[in-house]
Design a protein around this motif. Structure first.
Motif, PDB file in Angstrom:
ATOM      1  N   ARG A  13       0.828  -1.199   0.000  1.00 47.33           N
ATOM      2  CA  ARG A  13       0.000   0.000   0.000  1.00 47.33           C
ATOM      3  C   ARG A  13       0.870   1.259   0.000  1.00 47.33           C
ATOM      4  NH1 ARG A  13      -5.224   1.318   1.189  1.00 47.33           N
ATOM      5  NH2 ARG A  13      -5.718  -0.862   1.610  1.00 47.33           N
ATOM      6  N   ARG A  14       2.065   1.184   0.621  1.00 42.84           N
ATOM      7  CA  ARG A  14       2.937   2.338   0.705  1.00 42.84           C
ATOM      8  C   ARG A  14       3.795   2.514  -0.540  1.00 42.84           C
ATOM      9  NH1 ARG A  14       4.098   0.038   5.935  1.00 42.84           N
ATOM     10  NH2 ARG A  14       2.869   1.058   7.569  1.00 42.84           N
ATOM     11  N   THR A  15       3.803   1.515  -1.406  1.00 40.99           N
ATOM     12  CA  THR A  15       4.645   1.588  -2.602  1.00 40.99           C
ATOM     13  C   THR A  15       4.112   2.634  -3.565  1.00 40.99           C
ATOM     14  OG1 THR A  15       5.217  -0.737  -2.390  1.00 40.99           O
ATOM     15  CG2 THR A  15       5.598   0.297  -4.527  1.00 40.99           C
ATOM     16  N   ILE A  16       4.987   3.483  -4.031  1.00 42.19           N
ATOM     17  CA  ILE A  16       4.628   4.511  -5.012  1.00 42.19           C
ATOM     18  C   ILE A  16       5.199   4.121  -6.367  1.00 42.19           C
ATOM     19  CG2 ILE A  16       4.867   6.936  -5.651  1.00 42.19           C
ATOM     20  CD1 ILE A  16       5.089   7.631  -2.747  1.00 42.19           C
ATOM     21  N   ARG A  17       4.357   3.966  -7.333  1.00 40.39           N
ATOM     22  CA  ARG A  17       4.791   3.590  -8.663  1.00 40.39           C
ATOM     23  C   ARG A  17       5.642   4.693  -9.285  1.00 40.39           C
ATOM     24  NH1 ARG A  17       0.892   4.091 -11.640  1.00 40.39           N
ATOM     25  NH2 ARG A  17      -0.633   4.903 -10.164  1.00 40.39           N
ATOM     26  N   PRO A  18       6.773   4.327  -9.889  1.00 42.93           N
ATOM     27  CA  PRO A  18       7.619   5.358 -10.511  1.00 42.93           C
ATOM     28  C   PRO A  18       6.869   6.174 -11.563  1.00 42.93           C
ATOM     29  CG  PRO A  18       8.801   3.259 -10.335  1.00 42.93           C
ATOM     30  CD  PRO A  18       7.378   2.992  -9.959  1.00 42.93           C
ATOM     31  N   ALA A  19       5.937   5.526 -12.278  1.00 42.96           N
ATOM     32  CA  ALA A  19       5.193   6.246 -13.315  1.00 42.96           C
ATOM     33  C   ALA A  19       4.312   7.335 -12.735  1.00 42.96           C
ATOM     34  CB  ALA A  19       4.350   5.259 -14.134  1.00 42.96           C
ATOM     35  N   ALA A  20       3.975   7.218 -11.430  1.00 40.05           N
ATOM     36  CA  ALA A  20       3.116   8.225 -10.818  1.00 40.05           C
ATOM     37  C   ALA A  20       3.823   9.562 -10.669  1.00 40.05           C
ATOM     38  CB  ALA A  20       2.634   7.739  -9.450  1.00 40.05           C
ATOM     39  N   TRP A  21       5.137   9.555 -10.694  1.00 41.62           N
ATOM     40  CA  TRP A  21       5.890  10.794 -10.560  1.00 41.62           C
ATOM     41  C   TRP A  21       5.996  11.545 -11.876  1.00 41.62           C
ATOM     42  CZ3 TRP A  21       6.815  12.853  -6.044  1.00 41.62           C
ATOM     43  CH2 TRP A  21       6.907  12.036  -4.922  1.00 41.62           C
ATOM     44  N   ALA A  22       5.732  10.886 -12.994  1.00 43.46           N
ATOM     45  CA  ALA A  22       5.886  11.529 -14.298  1.00 43.46           C
ATOM     46  C   ALA A  22       4.988  12.759 -14.450  1.00 43.46           C
ATOM     47  CB  ALA A  22       5.635  10.523 -15.422  1.00 43.46           C
ATOM     48  N   PRO A  23       3.678  12.693 -14.150  1.00 48.04           N
ATOM     49  CA  PRO A  23       2.853  13.903 -14.265  1.00 48.04           C
ATOM     50  C   PRO A  23       3.262  14.999 -13.297  1.00 48.04           C
ATOM     51  CG  PRO A  23       1.588  12.113 -13.299  1.00 48.04           C
ATOM     52  CD  PRO A  23       2.859  11.527 -13.804  1.00 48.04           C
ATOM     53  N   VAL A  24       3.733  14.623 -12.105  1.00 48.49           N
ATOM     54  CA  VAL A  24       4.185  15.632 -11.143  1.00 48.49           C
ATOM     55  C   VAL A  24       5.392  16.374 -11.693  1.00 48.49           C
ATOM     56  CG1 VAL A  24       5.077  16.000  -8.809  1.00 48.49           C
ATOM     57  CG2 VAL A  24       3.291  14.300  -9.211  1.00 48.49           C
ATOM     58  N   VAL A  25       6.334  15.634 -12.260  1.00 47.64           N
ATOM     59  CA  VAL A  25       7.525  16.261 -12.839  1.00 47.64           C
ATOM     60  C   VAL A  25       7.146  17.149 -14.019  1.00 47.64           C
ATOM     61  CG1 VAL A  25       9.691  15.782 -14.052  1.00 47.64           C
ATOM     62  CG2 VAL A  25       9.045  14.402 -12.066  1.00 47.64           C
ATOM     63  N   LEU A  26       6.183  16.697 -14.814  1.00 50.01           N
ATOM     64  CA  LEU A  26       5.763  17.483 -15.976  1.00 50.01           C
ATOM     65  C   LEU A  26       5.110  18.796 -15.547  1.00 50.01           C
ATOM     66  CD1 LEU A  26       5.584  17.568 -19.038  1.00 50.01           C
ATOM     67  CD2 LEU A  26       3.420  16.328 -18.901  1.00 50.01           C
ATOM     68  N   ILE A  27       4.230  18.741 -14.555  1.00 51.60           N
ATOM     69  CA  ILE A  27       3.594  19.971 -14.066  1.00 51.60           C
ATOM     70  C   ILE A  27       4.625  20.883 -13.427  1.00 51.60           C
ATOM     71  CG2 ILE A  27       1.965  20.877 -12.367  1.00 51.60           C
ATOM     72  CD1 ILE A  27       0.186  18.525 -12.928  1.00 51.60           C
ATOM     73  N   ALA A  28       5.563  20.305 -12.695  1.00 51.97           N
ATOM     74  CA  ALA A  28       6.626  21.120 -12.090  1.00 51.97           C
ATOM     75  C   ALA A  28       7.434  21.835 -13.164  1.00 51.97           C
ATOM     76  CB  ALA A  28       7.534  20.234 -11.237  1.00 51.97           C
ATOM     77  N   ALA A  29       7.662  21.168 -14.292  1.00 57.33           N
ATOM     78  CA  ALA A  29       8.391  21.810 -15.381  1.00 57.33           C
ATOM     79  C   ALA A  29       7.619  22.996 -15.947  1.00 57.33           C
ATOM     80  CB  ALA A  29       8.673  20.788 -16.486  1.00 57.33           C
ATOM     81  N   PHE A  30       6.304  22.839 -16.104  1.00 58.60           N
ATOM     82  CA  PHE A  30       5.490  23.954 -16.592  1.00 58.60           C
ATOM     83  C   PHE A  30       5.486  25.113 -15.591  1.00 58.60           C
ATOM     84  CE2 PHE A  30       3.386  20.784 -19.425  1.00 58.60           C
ATOM     85  CZ  PHE A  30       3.511  21.487 -20.615  1.00 58.60           C
ATOM     86  N   VAL A  31       5.399  24.793 -14.307  1.00 54.55           N
ATOM     87  CA  VAL A  31       5.392  25.846 -13.282  1.00 54.55           C
ATOM     88  C   VAL A  31       6.726  26.585 -13.259  1.00 54.55           C
ATOM     89  CG1 VAL A  31       5.248  26.289 -10.802  1.00 54.55           C
ATOM     90  CG2 VAL A  31       3.654  24.693 -11.882  1.00 54.55           C
ATOM     91  N   ILE A  32       7.818  25.851 -13.339  1.00 59.47           N
ATOM     92  CA  ILE A  32       9.139  26.489 -13.360  1.00 59.47           C
ATOM     93  C   ILE A  32       9.293  27.363 -14.596  1.00 59.47           C
ATOM     94  CG2 ILE A  32      11.616  26.036 -13.547  1.00 59.47           C
ATOM     95  CD1 ILE A  32      11.163  23.546 -11.837  1.00 59.47           C
ATOM     96  N   ALA A  33       8.825  26.863 -15.739  1.00 59.06           N
ATOM     97  CA  ALA A  33       8.905  27.657 -16.970  1.00 59.06           C
ATOM     98  C   ALA A  33       8.094  28.941 -16.847  1.00 59.06           C
ATOM     99  CB  ALA A  33       8.420  26.824 -18.154  1.00 59.06           C
ATOM    100  N   ALA A  34       6.921  28.858 -16.193  1.00 59.07           N
ATOM    101  CA  ALA A  34       6.094  30.053 -16.037  1.00 59.07           C
ATOM    102  C   ALA A  34       6.737  31.056 -15.083  1.00 59.07           C
ATOM    103  CB  ALA A  34       4.709  29.654 -15.532  1.00 59.07           C
ATOM    104  N   LEU A  35       7.284  30.555 -13.982  1.00 56.21           N
ATOM    105  CA  LEU A  35       7.890  31.454 -13.000  1.00 56.21           C
ATOM    106  C   LEU A  35       9.174  32.093 -13.520  1.00 56.21           C
ATOM    107  CD1 LEU A  35       7.390  29.369  -9.715  1.00 56.21           C
ATOM    108  CD2 LEU A  35       6.078  31.362 -10.474  1.00 56.21           C
ATOM    109  N   ALA A  36       9.939  31.332 -14.278  1.00 54.98           N
ATOM    110  CA  ALA A  36      11.234  31.821 -14.766  1.00 54.98           C
ATOM    111  C   ALA A  36      11.181  32.183 -16.236  1.00 54.98           C
ATOM    112  CB  ALA A  36      12.310  30.757 -14.514  1.00 54.98           C
ATOM    113  N   ALA A  37      10.003  32.530 -16.735  1.00 51.60           N
ATOM    114  CA  ALA A  37       9.858  32.838 -18.166  1.00 51.60           C
ATOM    115  C   ALA A  37      10.799  33.941 -18.651  1.00 51.60           C
ATOM    116  CB  ALA A  37       8.401  33.205 -18.465  1.00 51.60           C
ATOM    117  N   PRO A  38      10.975  35.054 -17.915  1.00 57.16           N
ATOM    118  CA  PRO A  38      11.880  36.104 -18.414  1.00 57.16           C
ATOM    119  C   PRO A  38      13.322  35.640 -18.566  1.00 57.16           C
ATOM    120  CG  PRO A  38      10.450  36.965 -16.690  1.00 57.16           C
ATOM    121  CD  PRO A  38      10.287  35.478 -16.684  1.00 57.16           C
TER     122      PRO A  38
END
Length: 287
Positions: A13-38
């Motif tokens: 139950r505590r195991t986190i599938r590696p694939a579950a982190w893929a959308p989190v990393v993708l959203i984090a990339a979009f957020v970083i791009a938005a914050l550091a756009a300039p």
């Protein structure tokens, strides 16, 4: 189930599938791009170069490289995509927070107070839900006028009933719990009970709704910008870039393809996270 199998089940139950982190990393990339756009954008998003208009991805001339191509005014598409992510994320975050606060508050009040409050709130919810959300948004923006603030206000206005209905149903189940009755018997007021006892027990369901609504807000903002009712030019917006790119699909496919791909990836990542949260918060889900 044997005693030896219990530890194995708990560890699974505590195991986190590696694939579950893929959308989190993708959203984090979009957020970083938005914050550091300039700092991340190679050039100014509105810098024009008519001699380099409609150039394909990878084109370079006089020390200027267009990694994702240029648009009809010679503007760097990569720079406009990075800056356009700011509009989509700001609108989505703001509208989700605003509609979530309003809808959750009204839904909890209707589910706990019942009586006239319940009737009034839920009938208003029924009225709003009877009108297609995108149609209501288009009409409201047309009346208030386009712009970033108006788009956020309109999307929050059209989507709060979704939160209200879920909060109402969840509150009905929590309001009859013994600890809620005990708090009321000891003299706690309705605001305190809703904030201290009801909200912590429904926050999981509301988080799932907010996550799924986030993707819809991104699409609604892009749709309004596509129709010319969202953020106005020359501000970079994925929806406006799609609207422009449809006129050049035959000879400049990249203008519409890359904004559409960004929308697809962002909404897909958010929906995957929403599905994962729903499975985690649902007590009936299997490990």
């Amino acid at each position: 189930m044997t005693q030896a199998a219990l530890p194995v089940r708990r560890r699974a139950r505590r195991t986190i599938r590696p694939a579950a982190w893929a959308p989190v990393v993708l959203i984090a990339a979009f957020v970083i791009a938005a914050l550091a756009a300039p700092w991340l954008a190679p050039y100014e998003p509105n810098q024009q170069n008519l001699l380099a208009r409609l150039k394909p991805p990878g084109f370079a001339s006089r020390g200027v490289a267009y990694w994702l191509g240029s648009d009809e005014l010679g503007r760097d598409l990569l720079s406009r995509l990075v800056h356009g992510s700011r509009v989509s994320l700001v609108v989505a975050f703001s509208s989700v927070i605003l509609s979530g606060v309003v809808g959750t508050t009204l839904g909890m009040a209707a589910g706990y107070l019942r009586g006239p409050v319940e009737t009034a709130v839920m009938r208003i919810v029924d009225v709003f839900l009877s009108v297609p959300a995108i149609l209501l948004a288009i009409i409201t923006v047309a009346v208030l006028g386009p712009g970033l603030a108006n788009v956020i206000l309109v999307l929050a206005l059209t989507r709060w009933p979704r939160y209200a209905r879920v909060a109402y149903g969840q509150t009905l189940g929590v309001a009859t719990a013994p600890y809620v009755r005990l708090a009321a018997f000891m003299g706690a007021g309705a605001p305190r009970i809703l904030l201290r006892h009801v909200l912590p027990n429904i926050i999981g369901a509301m988080t799932v709704v907010a996550t799924l609504e986030f993707g819809l807000m991104v699409l609604f903002e892009a749709g309004l910008s596509f129709l010319g009712l969202g953020v106005q030019p020359p501000t970079a917006s994925w929806g406006a870039m799609l609207s422009t790119g449809r006129n050049y699909l035959a000879n400049a496919w990249w203008i519409a393809t890359f904004p559409g791909l960004c929308l697809f990836l962002l909404v897909l990542a958010v929906n995957l996270i929403g599905d994962d949260l729903r499975d985690r918060f649902d007590p009936r889900s299997t490990p």
